[in-house]
Design an enzyme around this catalytic site. Sequence first.
Site, mmCIF file in Angstrom:
data_model
loop_
_atom_site.group_PDB
_atom_site.id
_atom_site.type_symbol
_atom_site.label_atom_id
_atom_site.label_comp_id
_atom_site.label_asym_id
_atom_site.label_seq_id
_atom_site.Cartn_x
_atom_site.Cartn_y
_atom_site.Cartn_z
ATOM 1 N N THR A 32 0.866 -1.195 0.000
ATOM 2 C CA THR A 32 0.000 0.000 0.000
ATOM 3 C C THR A 32 0.901 1.243 0.000
ATOM 4 O OG1 THR A 32 -0.207 0.245 2.402
ATOM 5 C CG2 THR A 32 -1.756 -1.267 1.320
ATOM 6 N N TYR A 175 -0.958 12.681 13.802
ATOM 7 C CA TYR A 175 -0.129 11.646 13.172
ATOM 8 C C TYR A 175 0.309 10.597 14.193
ATOM 9 C CZ TYR A 175 3.857 9.605 10.605
ATOM 10 O OH TYR A 175 4.744 8.748 9.990
HETATM 11 N N1 LIG Z 1 8.857 10.198 5.456
HETATM 12 C C1 LIG Z 1 9.168 9.980 6.724
HETATM 13 O O1 LIG Z 1 9.947 10.725 7.350
HETATM 14 C C2 LIG Z 1 8.602 8.768 7.443
HETATM 15 C C3 LIG Z 1 9.175 8.405 8.673
HETATM 16 C C4 LIG Z 1 8.679 7.305 9.350
HETATM 17 C C5 LIG Z 1 7.621 6.574 8.808
HETATM 18 N N2 LIG Z 1 7.080 6.948 7.622
HETATM 19 C C6 LIG Z 1 5.942 6.176 7.106
HETATM 20 O O2 LIG Z 1 6.291 5.694 5.830
HETATM 21 C C7 LIG Z 1 5.092 5.450 5.069
HETATM 22 C C8 LIG Z 1 5.282 5.985 3.658
HETATM 23 O O3 LIG Z 1 5.458 7.390 3.736
HETATM 24 P P1 LIG Z 1 6.350 8.227 2.700
HETATM 25 O O4 LIG Z 1 7.330 8.982 3.511
HETATM 26 O O5 LIG Z 1 6.817 7.364 1.590
HETATM 27 O O6 LIG Z 1 5.253 9.283 2.213
HETATM 28 P P2 LIG Z 1 4.708 9.654 0.760
HETATM 29 O O7 LIG Z 1 5.832 9.835 -0.172
HETATM 30 O O8 LIG Z 1 3.773 10.774 0.998
HETATM 31 O O9 LIG Z 1 3.899 8.351 0.337
HETATM 32 C C9 LIG Z 1 2.697 8.012 0.966
HETATM 33 C C10 LIG Z 1 2.006 6.939 0.133
HETATM 34 O O10 LIG Z 1 0.715 6.678 0.732
HETATM 35 C C11 LIG Z 1 -0.276 6.809 -0.285
HETATM 36 N N3 LIG Z 1 -1.529 7.328 0.263
HETATM 37 C C12 LIG Z 1 -1.703 8.500 0.916
HETATM 38 N N4 LIG Z 1 -3.009 8.667 1.204
HETATM 39 C C13 LIG Z 1 -3.654 7.568 0.712
HETATM 40 C C14 LIG Z 1 -5.005 7.161 0.686
HETATM 41 N N5 LIG Z 1 -5.973 7.915 1.244
HETATM 42 N N6 LIG Z 1 -5.331 5.989 0.093
HETATM 43 C C15 LIG Z 1 -4.360 5.229 -0.493
HETATM 44 N N7 LIG Z 1 -3.056 5.550 -0.492
HETATM 45 C C16 LIG Z 1 -2.712 6.717 0.104
HETATM 46 C C17 LIG Z 1 0.307 7.819 -1.270
HETATM 47 O O11 LIG Z 1 -0.232 7.653 -2.570
HETATM 48 P P3 LIG Z 1 -1.376 8.572 -3.215
HETATM 49 O O12 LIG Z 1 -1.130 9.980 -2.789
HETATM 50 O O13 LIG Z 1 -1.210 8.315 -4.673
HETATM 51 O O14 LIG Z 1 -2.648 8.009 -2.666
HETATM 52 C C18 LIG Z 1 1.772 7.397 -1.287
HETATM 53 O O15 LIG Z 1 1.972 6.341 -2.168
HETATM 54 C C19 LIG Z 1 3.959 6.117 5.870
HETATM 55 O O16 LIG Z 1 3.200 5.137 6.524
HETATM 56 C C20 LIG Z 1 4.679 6.982 6.879
HETATM 57 O O17 LIG Z 1 3.933 7.153 8.069
HETATM 58 C C21 LIG Z 1 7.553 8.028 6.922
#
Ligand SMILES: NC(=O)c1ccc[n+]([C@@H]2O[C@H](COP(=O)([O-])OP(=O)(O)OC[C@H]3O[C@@H](n4cnc5c(N)ncnc54)[C@H](OP(=O)(O)O)[C@@H]3O)[C@@H](O)[C@H]2O)c1
Length: 276
Positions: A32, A175
């Site tokens: 996902t 968050y």
């Molecule tokens: N970046 C950080 O610093 C960080 C740190 C720790 C953990 N994380 C975790 O890592 C994971 C990925 O985050 P990322 O940093 O890669 O962020 P990202 O680049 O914003 O990616 C988030 C992904 O989730 C999808 N998404 C968002 N809303 C959605 C919805 N309503 N339905 C279906 N898909 C949805 C987005 O795709 P669409 O917009 O196309 O839907 C995108 O593919 C998250 O769970 C986040 O909490 C991130």
Amino acid sequence: MIKLLNYVIFPVHKPDFYRLEQRLLHKTILITGASYGIGEALCHLLADIECQLILVARTSDKLQSIQMLLSAKKAKIKIFSVDLREPRQLDNLISYLQAFRVDILINNAGISICRPIMQSLDRMHDFERTIKLNYFAPVKLCLALIPRLRQCRGQIINVSAINVLLTPTVNWAAYQASKTAFDQWLRCASAELEKQQIKVSTAYLPLVKTRMIESTKAYRRFPALQPVQAAIIISHLLLTQKRHYKPWWTIIGQIASVIFNGVWFKLNLYYIKRKL
Ligand SMILES: NC(=O)c1ccc[n+]([C@@H]2O[C@H](COP(=O)([O-])OP(=O)(O)OC[C@H]3O[C@@H](n4cnc5c(N)ncnc54)[C@H](OP(=O)(O)O)[C@@H]3O)[C@@H](O)[C@H]2O)c1
């Protein structure tokens, strides 16, 4: 200097590709949040393996372009566009998945919101959208997939954040509450799932340079992983099926969270006063 600091804080090494390939050969992996950031990097990393990847996110154009880009690779790529916050769309995804044997669920989709409570008084929807995506959606997906994950001795990997293990920080209520909710849910369920032969792994990630953190100015100067490094961490969990990944310094942060709880609270207060 930043490079060296990053290397010390986040030492990330690629796993043995041959072993990873053997582990994932002919497996079906549902990812996902595959359209951007960590999920997208993971698709690229796994595309050289003969497996089936089911990529899920809202932005169908982006999913299609990833599918096209990886069409010459070994992995077979399926895409499904869905807003995971919408119960009916989530039900459609679950129906679509009936046609597949899902061996591994990677719960990666997520949103973050950084906003003070005093600017959230008329924004209940912030708390609703984070809880729907970061908590309710993965719970529902897990409940739907557990019977099949059990049949194939599968694995659930949760992409979580290091923050859930440390003292809460000002501005991150929506968050952190939602990420902690699913982390707790999965930790409560994991012994039962283990008994059903389903492995549960959690990646407690530090900051990762994705669009998620782009809008938070303060983070631009912070050391952070690259998305591909986060994907490598997830690939280690795929390979080893370990219960979790945490950066090596987490224990220091956790001890400091207990000992310096009061100091941290005062720092938060100081930060708020400076912002006013
Ligand atoms: N970046 C950080 O610093 C960080 C740190 C720790 C953990 N994380 C975790 O890592 C994971 C990925 O985050 P990322 O940093 O890669 O962020 P990202 O680049 O914003 O990616 C988030 C992904 O989730 C999808 N998404 C968002 N809303 C959605 C919805 N309503 N339905 C279906 N898909 C949805 C987005 O795709 P669409 O917009 O196309 O839907 C995108 O593919 C998250 O769970 C986040 O909490 C991130």
